[in-house]
Write a protein that holds these residues in place. Sequence first.
Motif, mmCIF file in Angstrom:
data_model
loop_
_atom_site.group_PDB
_atom_site.id
_atom_site.type_symbol
_atom_site.label_atom_id
_atom_site.label_comp_id
_atom_site.label_asym_id
_atom_site.label_seq_id
_atom_site.Cartn_x
_atom_site.Cartn_y
_atom_site.Cartn_z
ATOM 1 N N MET A 1 0.852 -1.186 0.000
ATOM 2 C CA MET A 1 0.000 0.000 0.000
ATOM 3 C C MET A 1 0.887 1.236 0.000
ATOM 4 N N LYS A 2 0.654 2.085 -0.945
ATOM 5 C CA LYS A 2 1.387 3.337 -1.017
ATOM 6 C C LYS A 2 0.662 4.372 -0.170
ATOM 7 N N LEU A 3 1.389 4.946 0.773
ATOM 8 C CA LEU A 3 0.794 5.948 1.654
ATOM 9 C C LEU A 3 1.058 7.346 1.115
ATOM 10 N N THR A 4 0.008 8.130 1.025
ATOM 11 C CA THR A 4 0.150 9.522 0.623
ATOM 12 C C THR A 4 0.476 10.351 1.863
ATOM 13 N N VAL A 5 0.777 11.603 1.649
ATOM 14 C CA VAL A 5 1.024 12.507 2.774
ATOM 15 C C VAL A 5 -0.232 12.615 3.637
ATOM 16 N N LYS A 6 -1.378 12.626 2.993
ATOM 17 C CA LYS A 6 -2.653 12.677 3.721
ATOM 18 C C LYS A 6 -2.814 11.432 4.602
ATOM 19 N N ASP A 7 -2.513 10.256 4.046
ATOM 20 C CA ASP A 7 -2.588 9.013 4.816
ATOM 21 C C ASP A 7 -1.649 9.053 6.021
ATOM 22 N N MET A 8 -0.412 9.482 5.780
ATOM 23 C CA MET A 8 0.569 9.544 6.880
ATOM 24 C C MET A 8 0.134 10.536 7.952
ATOM 25 N N THR A 9 -0.499 11.620 7.529
ATOM 26 C CA THR A 9 -0.986 12.616 8.489
ATOM 27 C C THR A 9 -2.083 12.026 9.363
ATOM 28 N N TYR A 10 -3.044 11.336 8.740
ATOM 29 C CA TYR A 10 -4.119 10.713 9.512
ATOM 30 C C TYR A 10 -3.592 9.629 10.448
ATOM 31 N N CYS A 11 -2.661 8.819 9.964
ATOM 32 C CA CYS A 11 -2.082 7.766 10.813
ATOM 33 C C CYS A 11 -1.353 8.378 12.006
ATOM 34 N N SER A 12 -0.601 9.427 11.747
ATOM 35 C CA SER A 12 0.114 10.113 12.830
ATOM 36 C C SER A 12 -0.855 10.752 13.818
ATOM 37 N N LEU A 13 -1.905 11.374 13.296
ATOM 38 C CA LEU A 13 -2.912 12.005 14.145
ATOM 39 C C LEU A 13 -3.534 10.992 15.096
ATOM 40 N N PHE A 14 -3.907 9.831 14.580
ATOM 41 C CA PHE A 14 -4.532 8.834 15.446
ATOM 42 C C PHE A 14 -3.534 8.197 16.396
ATOM 43 N N ALA A 15 -2.275 8.101 16.002
ATOM 44 C CA ALA A 15 -1.248 7.617 16.939
ATOM 45 C C ALA A 15 -1.126 8.596 18.111
ATOM 46 N N VAL A 16 -1.167 9.878 17.805
ATOM 47 C CA VAL A 16 -1.111 10.903 18.860
ATOM 48 C C VAL A 16 -2.367 10.846 19.720
ATOM 49 N N LEU A 17 -3.534 10.684 19.091
ATOM 50 C CA LEU A 17 -4.773 10.579 19.872
ATOM 51 C C LEU A 17 -4.724 9.383 20.819
ATOM 52 N N LEU A 18 -4.161 8.270 20.374
ATOM 53 C CA LEU A 18 -4.016 7.100 21.251
ATOM 54 C C LEU A 18 -3.101 7.414 22.426
ATOM 55 N N ALA A 19 -2.012 8.136 22.151
ATOM 56 C CA ALA A 19 -1.090 8.500 23.232
ATOM 57 C C ALA A 19 -1.761 9.438 24.226
ATOM 58 N N VAL A 20 -2.472 10.416 23.720
ATOM 59 C CA VAL A 20 -3.190 11.350 24.600
ATOM 60 C C VAL A 20 -4.275 10.603 25.367
ATOM 61 N N GLY A 21 -4.971 9.710 24.681
ATOM 62 C CA GLY A 21 -6.024 8.922 25.321
ATOM 63 C C GLY A 21 -5.520 8.051 26.452
ATOM 64 N N ALA A 22 -4.248 7.669 26.402
ATOM 65 C CA ALA A 22 -3.659 6.858 27.472
ATOM 66 C C ALA A 22 -3.530 7.654 28.771
ATOM 67 N N PHE A 23 -3.407 8.967 28.650
ATOM 68 C CA PHE A 23 -3.209 9.795 29.839
ATOM 69 C C PHE A 23 -4.508 10.379 30.383
ATOM 70 N N ILE A 24 -5.582 10.219 29.633
ATOM 71 C CA ILE A 24 -6.903 10.593 30.139
ATOM 72 C C ILE A 24 -7.473 9.314 30.720
ATOM 73 N N LYS A 25 -7.226 9.115 32.006
ATOM 74 C CA LYS A 25 -7.557 7.814 32.584
ATOM 75 C C LYS A 25 -8.137 7.927 33.983
ATOM 76 N N ILE A 26 -8.864 6.879 34.308
ATOM 77 C CA ILE A 26 -9.394 6.702 35.656
ATOM 78 C C ILE A 26 -8.732 5.429 36.186
ATOM 79 N N PRO A 27 -7.845 5.570 37.162
ATOM 80 C CA PRO A 27 -7.107 4.391 37.642
ATOM 81 C C PRO A 27 -7.946 3.513 38.570
ATOM 82 N N ILE A 28 -8.591 2.522 37.999
ATOM 83 C CA ILE A 28 -9.323 1.548 38.801
ATOM 84 C C ILE A 28 -8.764 0.176 38.484
ATOM 85 N N SER A 29 -8.859 -0.715 39.397
ATOM 86 C CA SER A 29 -8.424 -2.086 39.196
ATOM 87 C C SER A 29 -6.992 -2.111 38.674
#
Length: 175
Positions: A1-29
């Motif tokens: 699969m050839k990734l365009t700049v747009k594809d790489m931008t979206y992939c990077s954006l969601f990687a960042v969202l996952l990282a940010v989402g890891a720090f928005i947490k409720i520590p239970i169990s």
Amino acid sequence: MKLTVKDMTYCSLFAVLLAVGAFIKIPISIVPITLQTLFVILAGLLLGKKRAAISVLLYILIGLIGLPVFSSGGGLGYIIHPTFGYLLGFIFAAYVVGVLSENRNSFLQLCIIAVLGMLLIYLCGFLYFCFIQNIYFGKGITFGWMFYYLFLVYLPGDLISCLVAVTIKQRIGKL
């Protein structure tokens, strides 16, 4: 699969969202409640199978090389962390949700697909946790305890995450 700049931008954006989402947490169990599952399902719905899986893989690789982007840190040693299976489940869930949601726009269908993706995350996390705790660390954790503390506790919030992801997908469409 050839990734365009747009594809790489979206992939990077969601990687960042996952990282940010890891720090928005409720520590239970043992496993904290985070927004990562929302972003994994959303990636599958919005990006499609390949770009969603790439974004999750990118996130995991960033964490494994040592950046503390996981909910409990980072580094190669995280592989033996009991919750690493959930991260592996993120890859499969993003891909499967992307595959199943292609050419589907029905709210109900997308909700079912999102829940299936969530259950895939749970399955991978549950099996990995069981392996690490019972076999690698030699702790005798019962199935009932794991079912309650690794599944039932998180189900209500993750069902809401599925609804939010599908609602966003319906409003935005495919990226």
